[in-house]
Design a protein around this motif. Structure first.
Motif, mmCIF file in Angstrom:
data_model
loop_
_atom_site.group_PDB
_atom_site.id
_atom_site.type_symbol
_atom_site.label_atom_id
_atom_site.label_comp_id
_atom_site.label_asym_id
_atom_site.label_seq_id
_atom_site.Cartn_x
_atom_site.Cartn_y
_atom_site.Cartn_z
ATOM 1 N N ILE A 1 -3.958 -8.539 5.101
ATOM 2 C CA ILE A 1 -4.266 -7.450 6.037
ATOM 3 C C ILE A 1 -4.090 -6.099 5.345
ATOM 4 O O ILE A 1 -4.908 -5.192 5.496
ATOM 5 C CB ILE A 1 -3.373 -7.536 7.285
ATOM 6 C CG1 ILE A 1 -3.649 -8.838 8.061
ATOM 7 C CG2 ILE A 1 -3.593 -6.324 8.189
ATOM 8 C CD1 ILE A 1 -5.027 -8.950 8.642
ATOM 9 N N ALA A 2 -3.032 -5.968 4.559
ATOM 10 C CA ALA A 2 -2.784 -4.709 3.852
ATOM 11 C C ALA A 2 -3.915 -4.378 2.887
ATOM 12 O O ALA A 2 -4.232 -3.196 2.670
ATOM 13 C CB ALA A 2 -1.454 -4.786 3.095
ATOM 14 N N GLU B 1 -4.024 0.431 -8.492
ATOM 15 C CA GLU B 1 -4.176 -0.587 -9.524
ATOM 16 C C GLU B 1 -3.840 -1.980 -8.993
ATOM 17 O O GLU B 1 -4.430 -2.972 -9.418
ATOM 18 C CB GLU B 1 -3.327 -0.256 -10.754
ATOM 19 C CG GLU B 1 -1.844 -0.105 -10.499
ATOM 20 C CD GLU B 1 -1.425 1.333 -10.210
ATOM 21 O OE1 GLU B 1 -0.310 1.704 -10.646
ATOM 22 O OE2 GLU B 1 -2.194 2.064 -9.557
ATOM 23 N N ASP B 2 -2.907 -2.037 -8.032
ATOM 24 C CA ASP B 2 -2.561 -3.330 -7.440
ATOM 25 C C ASP B 2 -3.684 -3.826 -6.530
ATOM 26 O O ASP B 2 -3.972 -5.029 -6.491
ATOM 27 C CB ASP B 2 -1.257 -3.223 -6.653
ATOM 28 C CG ASP B 2 -0.054 -2.989 -7.551
ATOM 29 O OD1 ASP B 2 -0.183 -3.169 -8.784
ATOM 30 O OD2 ASP B 2 1.026 -2.633 -7.033
ATOM 31 N N TRP B 3 -4.310 -2.914 -5.789
ATOM 32 C CA TRP B 3 -5.433 -3.291 -4.928
ATOM 33 C C TRP B 3 -6.543 -3.927 -5.767
ATOM 34 O O TRP B 3 -7.072 -4.984 -5.412
ATOM 35 C CB TRP B 3 -5.960 -2.062 -4.196
ATOM 36 C CG TRP B 3 -7.008 -2.354 -3.163
ATOM 37 C CD1 TRP B 3 -6.807 -2.588 -1.840
ATOM 38 C CD2 TRP B 3 -8.438 -2.446 -3.365
ATOM 39 N NE1 TRP B 3 -8.008 -2.814 -1.191
ATOM 40 C CE2 TRP B 3 -9.023 -2.742 -2.115
ATOM 41 C CE3 TRP B 3 -9.257 -2.309 -4.475
ATOM 42 C CZ2 TRP B 3 -10.399 -2.893 -1.948
ATOM 43 C CZ3 TRP B 3 -10.632 -2.466 -4.310
ATOM 44 C CH2 TRP B 3 -11.192 -2.756 -3.060
ATOM 45 N N MET C 1 3.885 2.818 13.311
ATOM 46 C CA MET C 1 2.541 2.312 13.018
ATOM 47 C C MET C 1 1.660 3.453 12.495
ATOM 48 O O MET C 1 1.569 4.517 13.115
ATOM 49 C CB MET C 1 1.930 1.705 14.272
ATOM 50 C CG MET C 1 0.472 1.276 14.155
ATOM 51 S SD MET C 1 0.142 -0.088 12.990
ATOM 52 C CE MET C 1 0.917 -1.475 13.813
ATOM 53 N N LYS C 2 1.023 3.239 11.359
ATOM 54 C CA LYS C 2 0.086 4.228 10.842
ATOM 55 C C LYS C 2 -1.053 4.423 11.846
ATOM 56 O O LYS C 2 -1.348 3.549 12.651
ATOM 57 C CB LYS C 2 -0.483 3.776 9.498
ATOM 58 C CG LYS C 2 0.526 3.700 8.372
ATOM 59 C CD LYS C 2 -0.168 3.318 7.066
ATOM 60 C CE LYS C 2 0.822 3.270 5.911
ATOM 61 N NZ LYS C 2 1.720 2.110 5.999
ATOM 62 N N LYS C 3 -1.687 5.581 11.778
ATOM 63 C CA LYS C 3 -2.737 5.927 12.731
ATOM 64 C C LYS C 3 -4.083 6.068 12.035
ATOM 65 O O LYS C 3 -4.158 6.274 10.822
ATOM 66 C CB LYS C 3 -2.397 7.238 13.449
ATOM 67 C CG LYS C 3 -1.109 7.187 14.265
ATOM 68 C CD LYS C 3 -1.237 6.240 15.443
ATOM 69 C CE LYS C 3 0.012 6.271 16.313
ATOM 70 N NZ LYS C 3 -0.125 5.391 17.501
ATOM 71 N N ILE C 4 -5.136 5.958 12.821
ATOM 72 C CA ILE C 4 -6.492 6.165 12.332
ATOM 73 C C ILE C 4 -7.249 6.996 13.350
ATOM 74 O O ILE C 4 -7.070 6.840 14.566
ATOM 75 C CB ILE C 4 -7.207 4.810 12.084
ATOM 76 C CG1 ILE C 4 -8.552 5.025 11.388
ATOM 77 C CG2 ILE C 4 -7.366 4.013 13.367
ATOM 78 C CD1 ILE C 4 -9.197 3.737 10.892
ATOM 79 N N ASN D 1 1.390 -2.964 8.118
ATOM 80 C CA ASN D 1 1.420 -1.535 8.384
ATOM 81 C C ASN D 1 2.364 -0.791 7.444
ATOM 82 O O ASN D 1 2.156 0.382 7.141
ATOM 83 C CB ASN D 1 1.840 -1.312 9.835
ATOM 84 C CG ASN D 1 2.014 0.146 10.173
ATOM 85 O OD1 ASN D 1 1.045 0.882 10.214
ATOM 86 N ND2 ASN D 1 3.245 0.579 10.406
ATOM 87 N N GLU D 2 3.400 -1.486 6.987
ATOM 88 C CA GLU D 2 4.411 -0.844 6.141
ATOM 89 C C GLU D 2 4.008 -0.816 4.671
ATOM 90 O O GLU D 2 4.702 -0.217 3.853
ATOM 91 C CB GLU D 2 5.752 -1.579 6.278
ATOM 92 C CG GLU D 2 6.256 -1.695 7.711
ATOM 93 C CD GLU D 2 6.425 -0.336 8.372
ATOM 94 O OE1 GLU D 2 6.860 0.607 7.669
ATOM 95 O OE2 GLU D 2 6.122 -0.211 9.570
ATOM 96 N N VAL D 3 2.897 -1.467 4.337
ATOM 97 C CA VAL D 3 2.492 -1.606 2.938
ATOM 98 C C VAL D 3 1.454 -0.544 2.576
ATOM 99 O O VAL D 3 0.463 -0.352 3.289
ATOM 100 C CB VAL D 3 1.902 -3.007 2.678
ATOM 101 C CG1 VAL D 3 1.395 -3.123 1.244
ATOM 102 C CG2 VAL D 3 2.943 -4.080 2.971
ATOM 103 N N GLU D 4 1.687 0.125 1.488
ATOM 104 C CA GLU D 4 0.705 1.056 0.925
ATOM 105 C C GLU D 4 0.426 0.593 -0.495
ATOM 106 O O GLU D 4 1.153 0.921 -1.436
ATOM 107 C CB GLU D 4 1.240 2.488 0.930
ATOM 108 C CG GLU D 4 0.233 3.525 0.453
ATOM 109 C CD GLU D 4 -0.933 3.745 1.410
ATOM 110 O OE1 GLU D 4 -2.003 4.209 0.950
ATOM 111 O OE2 GLU D 4 -0.781 3.467 2.611
#
Length: 298
Positions: free
Chosen positions: A249-250, A284-286, A1-4, A277-280
């Motif tokens: 969510i991503a 340009e896609d955002w 899980m990515k962190k903040i 969580n696995e998506v970055e």
């Protein structure tokens, strides 16, 4: 899980919101919380008013055998039937009762839930001092505040405000839209929150996104008013190997100082959404997702 980073806390980039577990059986509530933990979520959001305190009770039972230092517990106070109350007595008693219901020794963060227009700053300061000095609350935040309300509160207190919990989702992007369309003559340019997104970034505050799956008339993706956007989201979801719900969510998770709060009690949906969580998303896609769901890039 990515962190903040939330002040001195390093927590999961995605949080779990416990509002609805109070309407479930103890077994169902435990299953939801345990699934969130299995997905790598270690930050849990509560409030004293959620199901009349039942949500906090069931959350506490669900984590009673979990190492307290391995999770972060947040609760909120200040909403009473028909009005908001930031009195010293109410803030202190609310925090005490939340700790008691959850069965823990302290809250990692206590947030003031909605702005009390009639608040007395000195009382809030005294309440925070008492809770902090007694070790019942380690950090503080707010919820549904605009920047000037935050500045007013900061005039009185000696503690940083680490978070601001606000509605934000793929179909509720006002804080993004107004900055994108600044000084233009269209509905998207309306600034309804005082520039809360850049304000939060400037002041190292995390925006905790509540209602990330909400849309105009209900919840995405079943809301017919946004049905026309589904093919585009499915296309992007397929590209990144996740569902259209996880893609939503991503989308908000891509913003650095945003922590989405998952509110579903369905274990399979928790797993589905946590896959964000696995998506970055590529930049340009955002922006393409933003425009294909009805927004404007001038």
């Amino acid at each position: 899980m990515k962190k903040i980073k939330i002040g001195g806390i390093t927590a999961s980039k995605i949080a779990y919101g416990c509002m609805r577990i109070g309407n479930k059986t103890e077994a169902q509530a435990e299953s939801a919380v345990k699934t969130a933990l299995e997905c790598g979520i270690d930050f849990f959001d509560n409030a004293d008013i959620y199901c009349g305190g039942k949500s906090e009770e069931l959350f506490g039972r669900a984590v009673k055998n979990i190492n307290r230092e391995s999770i972060y517990i947040q609760s909120k106070c200040g909403i009473r039937p028909g009005y908001y109350d930031f009195s010293k007595e109410h803030i202190i008693s609310s925090a005490e009762n939340s700790v008691k219901r959850i069965g823990c020794d302290y809250l990692d963060i206590l947030c003031l839930h909605r702005p009390d227009v009639l608040f007395e700053g000195e009382e809030v300061a005294e309440a925070f001092d008492s809770l902090y000095s007694r070790g019942l609350v380690k950090n503080f935040g707010v919820s549904n505040f605009n920047p000037m309300q935050i500045e007013l509160l900061k005039k009185y207190i000696d503690y940083p405000l680490l978070v601001n919990q606000l509605q934000l989702g793929l179909f509720h992007t006002g804080m993004i839209d107004s900055g994108m369309c600044a000084n233009m003559k269209n509905d998207f340019s309306a600034d309804l929150d005082g520039g809360v997104l850049p304000y939060s970034q400037l002041n190292d505050m995390v925006i905790q996104a509540w209602g990330p799956m909400r849309s105009q008339n209900g919840y995405f993706p079943s809301d017919e008013t946004v049905a026309g956007k589904m093919p585009a989201l499915e296309k992007w979801g397929e590209k990144y190997g996740v569902s259209k719900e996880a893609l939503a969510i991503a989308f908000i998770n891509r913003i650095g100082n945003v922590q989405p709060i998952l509110g579903t009690t369905n274990p399979e949906r928790i797993k589905n959404l946590a896959a964000a969580n696995e998506v970055e998303l590529r930049k340009e896609d955002w922006y393409a997702i933003y425009t294909e769901t009805g927004k404007i890039v001038p």
